[in-house]
Design a protein around this motif. Structure first.
Motif, mmCIF file in Angstrom:
data_model
loop_
_atom_site.group_PDB
_atom_site.id
_atom_site.type_symbol
_atom_site.label_atom_id
_atom_site.label_comp_id
_atom_site.label_asym_id
_atom_site.label_seq_id
_atom_site.Cartn_x
_atom_site.Cartn_y
_atom_site.Cartn_z
ATOM 1 N N SER A 13 0.837 -1.185 0.000
ATOM 2 C CA SER A 13 0.000 0.000 0.000
ATOM 3 C C SER A 13 0.879 1.243 0.000
ATOM 4 O O SER A 13 1.850 1.311 0.750
ATOM 5 N N SER B 217 0.591 5.479 0.297
ATOM 6 C CA SER B 217 -0.234 6.621 0.635
ATOM 7 C C SER B 217 0.458 7.878 0.114
ATOM 8 O O SER B 217 1.640 8.094 0.393
ATOM 9 N N TYR C 120 -8.936 6.212 -3.529
ATOM 10 C CA TYR C 120 -8.454 4.843 -3.339
ATOM 11 C C TYR C 120 -8.491 4.125 -4.680
ATOM 12 O O TYR C 120 -9.426 4.306 -5.468
ATOM 13 N N GLU D 239 -7.101 0.066 -6.352
ATOM 14 C CA GLU D 239 -6.432 -1.211 -6.100
ATOM 15 C C GLU D 239 -6.168 -1.899 -7.432
ATOM 16 O O GLU D 239 -7.012 -1.885 -8.333
ATOM 17 N N GLN E 2 -2.463 -1.203 -3.181
ATOM 18 C CA GLN E 2 -3.531 -0.276 -2.809
ATOM 19 C C GLN E 2 -2.910 1.113 -2.773
ATOM 20 O O GLN E 2 -1.890 1.308 -2.099
ATOM 21 N N VAL F 76 -3.579 5.206 -2.022
ATOM 22 C CA VAL F 76 -4.481 6.051 -1.250
ATOM 23 C C VAL F 76 -3.975 7.492 -1.290
ATOM 24 O O VAL F 76 -2.780 7.746 -1.233
#
Length: 133
Positions: free
Chosen positions: A80, A82, A116, A118, A128, A130
């Motif tokens: 993930s 961010s 978001y 994916e 993922q 974000v």
């Protein structure tokens, strides 16, 4: 006690996967050693990556090695990222999804004030992405 969690990926082709990630989100390889560096390695395995350490997307550490058998991606693990910047997140999503599968388009989500998306990249890794709204 303090410790740092660093993802370790066993890859079918660590060099190619690392190069793809560097191209997709920016970064660099800091160390690379092969099994040929170890005594007694069979000739057929000498070019396989034993250890590859890299940073991605502004300093996130990732470690990889080549698998000796077929490396099956796991649906139980993903990465993930961010982001502070929406356009950087969109670019990373677009780059990482090239040749892969977009599971959820990168978009503003109705359940919260954030973006978001994916995807599963061409190497089978789930990502993922974000961006807080």
């Amino acid at each position: 006690m303090q410790a740092q969690l660093i993802p370790f990926i066993i890859s079918g082709d660590a060099r190619a996967q690392a190069a793809f990630y560097i191209e997709a989100v920016g970064g660099e390889i800091h160390a690379l050693s092969t099994f040929g560096d170890a005594p007694g390695t069979p000739e057929s395995s000498k070019d396989k990556v034993m250890h590859l350490s890299m940073t991605l997307a502004g300093g996130n550490t990732l470690i990889m090695s080549d698998a000796f058998q077929d490396a099956e991606p796991s649906a139980n693990m993903g990465l993930s990222l961010s982001f502070d910047d929406e356009e950087a997140a969109r670019t990373a999503y677009r780059n990482l999804s090239a040749g892969g599968v977009e599971k959820y388009p990168f978009a503003l989500q109705p359940w919260g004030n954030f973006y978001y998306g994916e995807l599963v990249d061409r190497f089978g890794m789930t990502w993922q992405l974000v961006k807080q709204g």
